[in-house]
Design a protein around this motif. Structure first.
Motif, short mmCIF file in Angstrom:
data_model
loop_
_atom_site.label_atom_id
_atom_site.label_comp_id
_atom_site.label_asym_id
_atom_site.label_seq_id
_atom_site.Cartn_x
_atom_site.Cartn_y
_atom_site.Cartn_z
N VAL A 3 0.85 -1.18 0.00
CA VAL A 3 0.00 0.00 0.00
C VAL A 3 0.89 1.24 0.00
CG1 VAL A 3 -1.68 1.29 1.38
CG2 VAL A 3 -1.85 -1.19 1.22
N GLN A 4 0.50 2.28 -0.74
CA GLN A 4 1.26 3.52 -0.76
C GLN A 4 0.70 4.44 0.32
OE1 GLN A 4 4.10 4.31 -2.40
NE2 GLN A 4 4.10 6.16 -1.20
N LEU A 5 1.45 4.61 1.39
CA LEU A 5 1.04 5.49 2.47
C LEU A 5 1.23 6.95 2.08
CD1 LEU A 5 2.67 3.44 5.35
CD2 LEU A 5 0.22 3.60 4.83
N CYS A 6 0.55 7.84 2.79
CA CYS A 6 0.64 9.27 2.51
C CYS A 6 0.76 10.06 3.82
CB CYS A 6 -0.60 9.70 1.72
SG CYS A 6 -0.43 11.34 0.98
N LEU A 7 1.62 9.58 4.70
CA LEU A 7 1.76 10.19 6.02
C LEU A 7 2.72 11.37 6.03
CD1 LEU A 7 1.90 6.83 7.97
CD2 LEU A 7 0.02 8.46 8.00
N ALA A 8 3.83 11.24 5.32
CA ALA A 8 4.85 12.29 5.29
C ALA A 8 4.48 13.41 4.33
CB ALA A 8 6.20 11.70 4.92
N GLN A 9 3.52 13.15 3.45
CA GLN A 9 3.12 14.12 2.45
C GLN A 9 4.29 14.47 1.54
OE1 GLN A 9 -0.40 15.35 2.63
NE2 GLN A 9 -0.37 13.54 3.93
N ASP A 10 5.18 13.51 1.35
CA ASP A 10 6.34 13.64 0.49
C ASP A 10 6.52 12.28 -0.20
OD1 ASP A 10 9.16 14.95 -0.13
OD2 ASP A 10 9.52 12.88 0.50
N PRO A 11 6.48 12.24 -1.52
CA PRO A 11 6.49 10.95 -2.23
C PRO A 11 7.64 10.02 -1.86
CG PRO A 11 5.95 12.72 -3.75
CD PRO A 11 6.34 13.37 -2.46
N GLU A 12 8.86 10.55 -1.76
CA GLU A 12 10.00 9.68 -1.45
C GLU A 12 9.95 9.18 0.00
OE1 GLU A 12 13.77 11.37 -2.51
OE2 GLU A 12 13.17 11.68 -4.60
N ALA A 13 9.61 10.07 0.91
CA ALA A 13 9.51 9.66 2.31
C ALA A 13 8.37 8.65 2.50
CB ALA A 13 9.28 10.89 3.20
N ASP A 14 7.24 8.89 1.84
CA ASP A 14 6.12 7.96 1.93
C ASP A 14 6.44 6.61 1.28
OD1 ASP A 14 4.21 9.34 3.49
OD2 ASP A 14 3.66 10.58 1.77
N ALA A 15 7.24 6.62 0.22
CA ALA A 15 7.64 5.36 -0.43
C ALA A 15 8.47 4.52 0.54
CB ALA A 15 8.42 5.64 -1.70
N LEU A 16 9.36 5.16 1.31
CA LEU A 16 10.16 4.44 2.29
C LEU A 16 9.26 3.87 3.39
CD1 LEU A 16 12.85 3.51 3.51
CD2 LEU A 16 13.05 5.78 4.57
#
Length: 194
Positions: A3-16
């Protein structure tokens, strides 16, 4: 975790966060006395400075050097050095107790929701509320639904709620969670003043 989370509101940080369970566990650890999305960007900052995010390297790092790495602007948290120590303690605990397999916290032995909650509460830096929010995050967003997880997570498991990180799926829901927390703080102040 796919699942692609969206917690950091930053694509690279959320990908990690989406790819590495220990990064997600660390982001939740950092989520205190600091804006939520910035807390969840902490693991990416560590990864950028350590040439990758590896639980073994975090645990084995020289404490003073790791504190410096985490507190150098932009720091991983308002209290960078303290949170660096907490992050290392968390990494060491997961290595010692789960062989470095973070997901074992919620998978080993087919635990029910109450057991996963107990395991989360045993983590360094995790209290009851943080553990319940993380359990709700697992259930609501990652499809990790051990028997009884909703009861164990309590109000954080409510469908459609906007009370915690477990409910953040985009920028709009982040604002809704922030508004909910602001309302709760105001209500608590009002109650305390009576």
């Amino acid at each position: 975790m796919t699942v692609q989370l969206c917690l950091a509101q930053d694509p690279e940080a959320d990908a990690l966060l989406s790819a590495d369970p220990f990064a997600l566990l660390t982001g939740m650890l950092l989520d205190q006395q600091y804006p939520l999305e910035h807390a969840f960007r902490g693991p990416k900052k560590i990864a950028d400075r350590m040439d990758g995010f590896a639980i073994e390297r975090i645990a084995a790092a020289d404490t003073a050097a790791f504190e410096e790495l985490c507190s150098t602007p932009p720091a991983i948290h308002r209290y960078g050095r303290s949170m660096a120590r907490r992050t290392q303690n968390l990494a060491r605990f997961v290595l010692e107790n789960y062989g470095g397999r973070t997901e074992a916290i919620w998978t080993d032995g087919d635990p029910d929701g109450a057991e996963v909650l107990r395991r989360l509460k045993a983590l360094p830096g995790y209290g009851d509320q943080k553990a319940r929010i993380f359990l709700a995050l697992l259930g609501k967003q990652l499809g990790v639904e051990p028997v009884g997880w909703e009861k164990a997570a309590g109000a954080y498991s409510e469908k459609g709620s906007r009370r915690s990180a477990a409910d953040i799926v985009d920028a709009e829901s982040l604002l809704e969670v922030r508004a909910f927390k602001k309302q709760m703080k105001a209500a608590a102040k009002e109650t305390a003043g009576k």
